[in-house]
Motif scaffolding. Structure first.
Motif, PDB file in Angstrom:
ATOM      1  N   PRO A  32       0.826  -1.207   0.000  1.00  7.61           N
ATOM      2  CA  PRO A  32       0.000   0.000   0.000  1.00  7.61           C
ATOM      3  C   PRO A  32       0.862   1.260   0.000  1.00  7.61           C
ATOM      4  N   GLY A  33       0.464   2.227  -0.777  1.00  2.00           N
ATOM      5  CA  GLY A  33       1.166   3.509  -0.829  1.00  2.00           C
ATOM      6  C   GLY A  33       2.540   3.426  -1.460  1.00  2.00           C
ATOM      7  N   LEU A  34       2.716   2.465  -2.366  1.00  2.85           N
ATOM      8  CA  LEU A  34       4.045   2.199  -2.922  1.00  2.85           C
ATOM      9  C   LEU A  34       4.623   3.408  -3.654  1.00  2.85           C
ATOM     10  N   LYS A  35       5.883   3.706  -3.320  1.00  6.56           N
ATOM     11  CA  LYS A  35       6.589   4.752  -4.056  1.00  6.56           C
ATOM     12  C   LYS A  35       7.766   4.163  -4.818  1.00  6.56           C
ATOM     13  N   LYS A  36       8.374   3.124  -4.242  1.00  5.78           N
ATOM     14  CA  LYS A  36       9.571   2.560  -4.846  1.00  5.78           C
ATOM     15  C   LYS A  36       9.669   1.091  -4.471  1.00  5.78           C
ATOM     16  N   LEU A  37      10.047   0.251  -5.445  1.00  3.23           N
ATOM     17  CA  LEU A  37      10.188  -1.178  -5.170  1.00  3.23           C
ATOM     18  C   LEU A  37      11.561  -1.642  -5.650  1.00  3.23           C
ATOM     19  N   ASP A  38      12.283  -2.331  -4.782  1.00  6.33           N
ATOM     20  CA  ASP A  38      13.583  -2.901  -5.148  1.00  6.33           C
ATOM     21  C   ASP A  38      13.558  -4.388  -4.849  1.00  6.33           C
ATOM     22  N   VAL A  39      13.704  -5.199  -5.880  1.00  9.70           N
ATOM     23  CA  VAL A  39      13.695  -6.635  -5.650  1.00  9.70           C
ATOM     24  C   VAL A  39      15.131  -7.119  -5.485  1.00  9.70           C
ATOM     25  N   THR A  40      15.384  -7.791  -4.379  1.00 11.30           N
ATOM     26  CA  THR A  40      16.732  -8.296  -4.124  1.00 11.30           C
ATOM     27  C   THR A  40      16.874  -9.695  -4.736  1.00 11.30           C
ATOM     28  N   ASP A  41      15.974 -10.586  -4.333  1.00  9.09           N
ATOM     29  CA  ASP A  41      15.961 -11.924  -4.912  1.00  9.09           C
ATOM     30  C   ASP A  41      14.560 -12.501  -4.770  1.00  9.09           C
ATOM     31  N   GLN A  42      14.421 -13.744  -5.065  1.00 15.31           N
ATOM     32  CA  GLN A  42      13.153 -14.454  -5.009  1.00 15.31           C
ATOM     33  C   GLN A  42      12.376 -14.214  -3.708  1.00 15.31           C
ATOM     34  N   ASP A  43      13.125 -14.169  -2.586  1.00 18.47           N
ATOM     35  CA  ASP A  43      12.454 -14.090  -1.285  1.00 18.47           C
ATOM     36  C   ASP A  43      12.591 -12.740  -0.582  1.00 18.47           C
ATOM     37  N   HIS A  44      13.280 -11.831  -1.200  1.00 17.96           N
ATOM     38  CA  HIS A  44      13.508 -10.552  -0.516  1.00 17.96           C
ATOM     39  C   HIS A  44      13.248  -9.371  -1.436  1.00 17.96           C
ATOM     40  N   PHE A  45      12.552  -8.407  -0.914  1.00 21.41           N
ATOM     41  CA  PHE A  45      12.451  -7.145  -1.635  1.00 21.41           C
ATOM     42  C   PHE A  45      12.218  -6.019  -0.635  1.00 21.41           C
ATOM     43  N   SER A  46      12.526  -4.820  -1.095  1.00 20.86           N
ATOM     44  CA  SER A  46      12.269  -3.700  -0.188  1.00 20.86           C
ATOM     45  C   SER A  46      11.472  -2.623  -0.905  1.00 20.86           C
ATOM     46  N   VAL A  47      10.726  -1.892  -0.124  1.00 20.31           N
ATOM     47  CA  VAL A  47       9.845  -0.879  -0.702  1.00 20.31           C
ATOM     48  C   VAL A  47       9.953   0.424   0.085  1.00 20.31           C
ATOM     49  N   LEU A 121       2.594   5.996  21.858  1.00 22.36           N
ATOM     50  CA  LEU A 121       1.358   6.772  21.827  1.00 22.36           C
ATOM     51  C   LEU A 121       0.142   5.931  22.182  1.00 22.36           C
ATOM     52  N   GLY A 122       0.409   4.869  22.918  1.00 23.57           N
ATOM     53  CA  GLY A 122      -0.693   4.138  23.521  1.00 23.57           C
ATOM     54  C   GLY A 122      -1.628   3.481  22.529  1.00 23.57           C
ATOM     55  N   GLY A 123      -1.153   3.202  21.327  1.00 25.80           N
ATOM     56  CA  GLY A 123      -2.000   2.498  20.372  1.00 25.80           C
ATOM     57  C   GLY A 123      -3.003   3.410  19.694  1.00 25.80           C
ATOM     58  N   ARG A 124      -2.960   4.688  20.070  1.00 24.43           N
ATOM     59  CA  ARG A 124      -4.022   5.580  19.606  1.00 24.43           C
ATOM     60  C   ARG A 124      -4.103   5.665  18.087  1.00 24.43           C
ATOM     61  N   TYR A 125      -2.970   5.965  17.441  1.00 26.91           N
ATOM     62  CA  TYR A 125      -3.054   6.204  16.009  1.00 26.91           C
ATOM     63  C   TYR A 125      -2.786   4.942  15.208  1.00 26.91           C
ATOM     64  N   ILE A 126      -2.294   3.926  15.922  1.00 26.57           N
ATOM     65  CA  ILE A 126      -1.566   2.951  15.191  1.00 26.57           C
ATOM     66  C   ILE A 126      -2.333   1.690  14.856  1.00 26.57           C
ATOM     67  N   ASN A 127      -3.142   1.201  15.778  1.00 27.81           N
ATOM     68  CA  ASN A 127      -3.756  -0.092  15.555  1.00 27.81           C
ATOM     69  C   ASN A 127      -4.600  -0.123  14.290  1.00 27.81           C
ATOM     70  N   ASP A 128      -5.390   0.920  14.147  1.00 24.25           N
ATOM     71  CA  ASP A 128      -6.234   1.008  12.978  1.00 24.25           C
ATOM     72  C   ASP A 128      -5.412   1.054  11.700  1.00 24.25           C
ATOM     73  N   ALA A 129      -4.369   1.881  11.737  1.00 25.02           N
ATOM     74  CA  ALA A 129      -3.537   2.057  10.553  1.00 25.02           C
ATOM     75  C   ALA A 129      -2.842   0.752  10.195  1.00 25.02           C
ATOM     76  N   ALA A 130      -2.332   0.057  11.193  1.00 27.37           N
ATOM     77  CA  ALA A 130      -1.616  -1.181  10.931  1.00 27.37           C
ATOM     78  C   ALA A 130      -2.565  -2.182  10.291  1.00 27.37           C
ATOM     79  N   TYR A 131      -3.735  -2.306  10.873  1.00 27.58           N
ATOM     80  CA  TYR A 131      -4.698  -3.253  10.344  1.00 27.58           C
ATOM     81  C   TYR A 131      -5.030  -2.931   8.891  1.00 27.58           C
ATOM     82  N   LYS A 132      -5.304  -1.650   8.659  1.00 28.10           N
ATOM     83  CA  LYS A 132      -5.735  -1.287   7.313  1.00 28.10           C
ATOM     84  C   LYS A 132      -4.644  -1.501   6.281  1.00 28.10           C
ATOM     85  N   ASN A 133      -3.408  -1.191   6.668  1.00 22.22           N
ATOM     86  CA  ASN A 133      -2.342  -1.324   5.692  1.00 22.22           C
ATOM     87  C   ASN A 133      -2.025  -2.780   5.369  1.00 22.22           C
TER      88      ASN A 133
END
Ligand SMILES: Cc1cc2nc3c(=O)[nH]c(=O)nc-3n(C[C@H](O)[C@H](O)[C@H](O)COP(=O)(O)OP(=O)(O)OC[C@H]3O[C@@H](n4cnc5c(N)ncnc54)[C@H](O)[C@@H]3O)c2cc1C
Lengths: 148, 299, 816
Positions: A32-47, A121-133
């Motif tokens: 989600p929200g991809l700006k850049k993708l770098d594939v290292t190998d079959q099992d590894h990539f970074s974004v 931050l006590g989970g305030r902003y994060i739980n929802d965002a993590a789930y959605k992403n």
């Protein structure tokens, strides 16, 4: 440690779904929200992704790694992200079930470990965002495979 | 120069202070990822912590004509988006006509925050535990959005799309909140449960209702906040009370009913379980309060 | 234990010959307020120096992680950046890590101000950036890339002792920071003869006092003079000066440490020296002044916390309520480094039996390392948690014996006729009428009436709780107590220094060894000087803060352990008294009468025989400084007086017996509160404090301290708690979630004063600022009292509504 889960019904064969999820160039483009993708190998990539919720958005660099493969049923993905003064370590276990021909049920469970600024931050902003992403990733998989 | 900002160190950003709404809208179109700055009570706090780092701020504070509370001839109450909480708190009209809005603002943060924070900011932020979103929904408010091509009206119930996400497009500015007139014998209540007065609610509920000829309920809105990503309308509870006469036991039952399907979030302030349990309590208390107010019984 | 032996009492006895009550005891306006109220305080962050640069720290997001690599190359290129250092750099510069106070193997722990090799708590600094301005320094932090390998986190003190627990310090081999086993009195005998043994487990939670001003340091190395000046807000600069001197390779006379106004300390600012060392090193490297100001989140996450304590307590009691002896097994969770701890493992011994005639006590006690923020003192250091255990235990005993908790306390309190009282471990409780104090508090709070009404309220479904606790602020510590865990520490006794000078214009100048942090030392010292020298309060000028170039200090100097009234004020008194004697000699000589006939009055002096012929301080000072032949023959010129107060403290003996504190103030707290049965939110209905801190120098100051201490405990019990998740993240690292109550939550404290002077200080004042943590135990006693009839007991010193509601529901047999 929050745990999230979800499932998607995908109109494709289990093999196709498996092939998609284990191809960095394919699944990588579903980050989600991809700006850049770098594939290292079959099992590894970074974004580099812009993630968040509503106006709470920031740039995060993430490394994807396939930890366990049990084709074509089970797959464990590890996503290590850092950004916004924080680190996130997501372990997503994915199970694939063929419900009927060319219909695959994808069930996912993700353990999300958060540290740094956002963890304070006590989970305030994060739980929802993590789930959605995380769920975006699999929703995108479903969309891309529609009718394949 | 730096002294002034000591202790508040966001990443670098561009700053614009337009004096007309047209200018602001133009900047909003031009500047990628720009943020509008209203009271800054959420925006600046997050920028200071470097959780968000918008490249551009467009300050709305120099634009005239966005800070007002007006009773219109058709009975609607119009509140400008840049109206600060304190203005609303001090407004006799608000206090008389919409006591739940008054209560929601009175119980928001502390005086410093109420001196800066704006109605527009509080709504657009769409914080799942913000005080205003459930109130806006309960009052059936309408939100006026503007872009360079014109205005459109968004009902409150459609405005809150997700946590921190609204129906506003990136090129739109919220300019006004419009509250419809409610019948003569209507009233409301806002109840917030928090550990400290200044805190965001652990749970909150906004109730607005109108009576029929007796003490029977003709219309009712029960809207909870902080229990889901967006304001949660307890339609089941509303249904149980429609047409009924005042009955505290029935209210308690409706409150039970209303939390049944809730799956509130857990965070450092409270567990999901606690949120659910106390939701029952405050829903009951808020409905009783609103009802008694509408019946003009001392509360 | 008996009344203390007369020879001991004599050795400690002090007399205040020059007390008139003209200034002492008066609510004079505090000297500090004038600048503070106008917003003109002189805090460390107000220091602005030419060419000053700023330090920012990159902190570990993980509570426990190997540091695999740190790449600072990009940060070094960032505009405005002058210096970037990592732990490895610091290691080379410092040569040796910070010396450890502990014994082997804990002593093998390696502690640097920046993490070396691994990070051991969330927020531990791993790299530092110095830049031209604060923005650039913080921006450049983003450019440092650290590769971590997260390790399992240790976040539980009890778990720390398990053999398979993660190791915080690999070099130590286990997680034990210190271990002691104390036994005072014949514990076994009392446990044999007791009618009953009452057992409980208690848990003193993690919190701190969150001073308004976070930690600040400005280090200014002056190359020309080769002098390092440190402006900081450390509470006891002499405690870290040796570390700084060693780290910088500079002698004490070249190191100037200055404190100014301080926005609260509470012990939280005793262990901020790792940051000071960093700033000082950077200043020396760059030859420019370096400023560092902590953010609130940094403060909450990584400054210092009060230690967490878990105790298993057993009490041997008789059926009629005599508490004979106590056995304990305790664990202090001191976090990642021994930076002031494990002193807490001994400091509680100042109050071994609480306020009671408990005859014997045994404690098997561990201090452990965990992956949490390092612990340091927090208002009521170590004694407050111990008094919590005792006071909570008293309530439990009362409940088991079906005696009113107040009756039980009255029965066991040390009575006034046994004062000064010697405790089983040799501490001397100096004075007080404690039963009377408790009775006063009960009366003011309508205790008996509430008790009667409580039952009725219960029937109406209301939960009303009444909590009572007594406490003492043991004050003016004998530092020798740290030798009870490490007998080789060259640190003992309890002293403080002061200088009183009459300057050539006839005014008084005073410097103190203490580092005041908002507790009005300027005011109370000035009152004492004005009283002893019979001069106007406004003519006494007390230097703000501590300055190692001008203050008179010992290695104990500082502001902690409620020590200013028992140790600092006596030094001021003695210095002033000596000066008074010299002044009288000069007056007698110059006016021509006997010394005993000299009268000092309001800055003037005359001979009894001839009140018309007056001289004054200005004239006397002229003689002393400039007109030397008019001085008595042989007298040394000048009007300087230096005093260092030394109580006759000794090392603890082989049985760990010694007097460990000089004065013992008293307080009793009575709280009545209501718990909403549907939400479990608390509401305080009544709060009464009786306080006896000996002779009151200034009632305004004492009142402020009583309020502060009562607030702190109320707040800790119901609002403040550092919460860690199982990975060692502090999940409430901002004031949004770390809840400090506002005026809207805080009850009106009704304060009643008693005044029993201490026989062991010349003015009779006792230390009282920490307050002994009494309010925590009173509030928790009250909450437990509100729900005890449901069968609920509370283990922790903190209770939140979520937990309490769950307990209430469970107790009522409902599913939760
Ligand atoms: C200590 C503290 C306690 C608080 N407690 C509470 C509480 O109990 N309850 C509660 O509800 N809130 C609380 N708040 C938040 C407060 O309500 C904020 O002020 C409010 O949420 C934002 O309003 P603002 O005017 O400050 O907006 P800003 O912070 O300036 O902006 C918030 C967001 O809205 C956008 N925005 C603002 N105005 C407009 C507009 N006209 N059109 C389009 N977008 C706009 C901004 O771009 C930004 O994304 C608290 C804040 C603090 C600091």
């Amino acid at each position: 440690m929050p745990q999230f889960k979800g499932s998607e019904l995908i109109e494709a064969s289990r093999e196709t779904v498996w092939g998609f999820l284990t191809d960095p160039n394919k699944v990588g483009n579903c980050a989600p929200g991809l700006k850049k993708l770098d594939v290292t190998d079959q099992d590894h990539f970074s974004v580099e992704v812009k993630v968040g919720l509503g106006f709470l958005r920031g740039t995060v660099k993430a490394k994807y790694e396939t930890l366990e493969k049990n084709p074509p049923e089970k797959l464990t993905l590890r996503i290590l992200g850092s950004g916004i003064g924080s680190q996130v370590d997501i372990k997503a276990m994915v199970g694939l079930k063929e419900v009927e021909q060319n219909k695959t049920q994808l069930d996912w469970v993700a353990d999300v470990k958060l540290s740094g600024m956002l963890a304070g931050l006590g989970g305030r902003y994060i739980n929802d965002a993590a789930y959605k992403n995380v769920s975006e990733l699999f929703k995108c998989t479903r969309e891309k495979l529609k009718g394949k | 120069m730096l002294q002034v900002l000591d202790g508040l160190r966001p990443r670098p950003f561009e700053y614009y202070a337009p004096t007309t709404i047209e200018e602001a809208l133009k900047l909003l179109e031009e500047k990628e990822d720009a943020k509008l700055l209203a009271g800054g009570q959420s925006l600046l706090a997050l920028m200071k912590l470097r959780i968000i780092s918008p490249p551009t701020l467009i300050d709305l504070n120099r634009i005239d004509g966005l800070r007002y509370i007006k009773e219109e001839s058709d009975g609607w109450l119009a509140i400008g988006a840049m109206t600060i909480y304190d203005d609303v708190e001090q407004s006799q009209v608000v206090r008389r006509r919409y006591p739940l809005l008054w209560e929601a603002v009175y119980r928001l943060g502390d005086q410093q925050i109420r001196n800066r924070g704006t109605i527009g900011g509080g709504l657009v932020e769409a914080d799942p535990s913000g005080n205003l979103p459930p109130v806006a929904v309960a009052l059936r408010a309408q939100l006026v959005a503007m872009n360079k091509d014109g205005r459109r009206i968004i009902p409150a119930e459609e405005f809150f799309v997700d946590s921190f996400t609204t129906a506003l497009e990136p090129n739109e500015i919220l300019t006004e909140v419009r509250i419809p007139p409610w019948p003569e014998r209507a009233s409301g209540a806002y109840v917030k449960l928090s550990r400290r007065e200044i805190d965001y609610p652990i749970v909150e509920v906004a109730v607005q209702l109108a009576l029929g000829d007796g003490d029977d309920i003709k219309e009712i809105m029960v809207v909870l906040g902080a229990v889901a990503s967006t304001p949660y309308r307890a339609t089941a509870a509303e249904g149980m009370l429609m047409g009924k006469s005042f009955d505290e036991q029935l209210v308690a039952k409706a409150a039970e009913e209303c939390v049944k399907d809730l799956e509130p979030p857990s965070d450092v302030q409270a567990s999901s379980w606690y949120r659910k349990e106390v939701s029952k309590v405050i829903v009951k208390r808020a409905i009783v309060k609103a009802w008694k107010r509408a019946m003009e019984v001392e509360v | 234990m008996p009344k203390a032996l007369p020879e001991i009492v004599d050795a400690y006895k002090q007399e205040g010959k020059y007390l008139t009550g003209k200034w002492i005891g008066k609510p004079v306006k505090t000297k500090e307020s004038y600048r503070h109220i106008r917003g003109k305080g002189a805090f460390a962050d107000d220091v602005q120096l030419h060419r000053m640069v700023y330090m920012a720290l990159l902190r570990s997001p993980y509570s426990h992680a190997k540091i695999l690599n740190i790449d600072t190359s990009k940060a070094k290129e960032h505009p405005g950046v002058l210096l970037v250092l990592t732990g490895d750099d610091i290691k080379k510069i410092m040569r040796r890590p910070f010396p450890q106070p502990t014994t082997p193997p804990a002593r093998n722990a390696v502690d640097y101000p920046l993490a070396v090799g691994k990070a051991r708590f969330q927020g531990e600094p791993v790299a530092m950036v110095i830049a031209e301005d604060r923005y650039s320094a913080e921006d450049a932090l983003d450019d440092i890339e650290v590769e971590y390998d997260p390790l399992p986190a240790l976040v539980d003190g009890e778990r720390a002792l398990e053999p398979d627990a993660p190791l915080v310090h690999d070099e130590v081999g286990n997680n034990v920071m210190a271990h002691v086993h104390y036994k005072w009195g014949d514990v076994d005998h009392y446990f044999e003869v007791a009618d009953r043994i009452v057992e409980a487990k208690f848990h003193y939670h993690r919190f701190s006092s969150t001073p308004l001003e976070p930690n600040v340091a400005v280090a200014d190395y002056d190359e020309r003079l080769d002098i390092m000046t440190i402006y900081c807000n450390n509470q006891a600069p002499m405690e870290f000066l040796p570390q700084l001197a060693a780290g910088l390779g500079m002698p004490f006379p070249k190191l100037r440490v200055v404190t100014r106004d301080m926005g609260g300390g509470f012990g939280n600012k005793l262990a901020n020296w790792p940051y000071i060392v960093l700033a000082a090193m950077a200043s020396k490297i760059l030859g420019r002044p370096v400023k560092w100001v902590e953010t609130r989140t940094e403060h909450l996450q990584s400054a210092t916390h009060g230690a967490e304590r878990i105790c298993y307590v057993k009490a041997a009691v008789t059926t009629d309520g005599e508490v004979l002896a106590v056995k304990m097994r305790c664990i202090d969770d001191d976090g990642a480094y021994a930076r002031h701890e494990p002193a807490g493992i001994t400091v509680w011994a100042q109050v071994v039996p609480g306020l009671y005639k408990i005859k014997a006590l045994e404690n098997d006690y561990y201090a452990v390392f965990t992956n949490k923020c390092p612990a340091a003192p927090n208002r009521g250091f170590s004694r407050a948690p111990h008094l919590f255990m005792i006071e909570r235990m008293m309530d439990r005993i009362a409940r088991e014996l079906d005696i009113d908790p107040v009756e039980l306390r009255l029965k066991n309190l040390v009575p006034p006729e046994e004062m000064p009282y010697e405790t089983p471990n040799g501490c001397i409780y100096d004075s007080g009428d404690w039963p009377e104090g408790l009775k006063k508090a009960l009366e003011a709070a309508n205790y008996w009436e509430w008790r009667e009404r409580q039952e009725e309220y219960r029937k109406q479904g209301k939960l009303i709780g009444i909590g009572v606790a007594v406490g003492t602020d043991s004050a003016g510590p004998n530092m020798g107590q740290v030798r009870m865990y490490n007998p080789r520490l060259p640190y003992s006794g309890g002293t403080e220094g002061a200088l009183v000078q009459i300057t050539p214009d006839g005014k008084a100048r005073v410097t103190l060894g203490s580092s005041p942090q908002g507790v009005s030392h300027e005011t109370t010292a000035a009152q004492v000087v004005a009283e002893v020298l019979e001069m106007d309060y406004d003519d006494v000028y007390v230097q703000t803060g501590f300055d190692s170039f001008t203050s008179i200090y010992t290695m104990h100097s500082g502001t902690y352990g409620s020590r200013f009234a028992p140790l600092g004020i006596p030094a001021v008194y003695i210095a002033a008294a000596r000066l008074r004697e010299k002044i009288i000699k000069i007056v007698a000589h110059s006016l021509g009468c006997k010394e005993e006939d000299v009268v000092l009055d309001d800055g003037q002096a005359y001979c009894k025989q001839n009140p018309e012929k007056k001289t004054n301080y200005r004239r006397i000072a002229r003689i002393a400084y400039g007109n030397i032949p008019e001085l008595p023959p042989g007298m040394e010129p000048g009007l300087y007086s230096i005093a260092i107060f030394r109580p006759p403290f000794t090392h603890p003996n082989d049985h760990n017996m010694a007097n460990l504190a000089l004065t013992y103030s008293f307080n009793a707290h009575v709280v009545v509160l209501e718990i909403d049965p549907e939400t479990a939110l608390p509401n305080i209905l009544e709060y009464v404090v009786v306080d006896d801190s000996g002779r009151i120098i200034n009632p305004l100051v004492v009142e402020g301290q009583v309020h502060g201490a009562a607030f702190l405990g109320f707040s800790a019990a119901l609002y403040e708690e550092y919460k860690y998740d199982e990975d060692g993240n502090l999940v409430n690292s901002s004031f949004m979630d770390y809840l400090v109550p506002y005026a809207t939550e805080t009850p009106a404290f009704k304060v009643i004063h008693m005044e029993t002077p201490s026989p062991f200080t010349p003015v009779g004042a006792k230390g009282m600022g920490e307050g002994g943590g009494t309010s925590i135990q009173a509030v928790i006693n009250a909450v437990e009292d509100a729900v005890a009839h449901l069968g609920i007991t509370l283990e922790k010193s903190h209770i939140d509504p979520d937990t309490l509601l769950r307990m209430i529901r469970e107790a009522r047999g409902e599913e939760v």
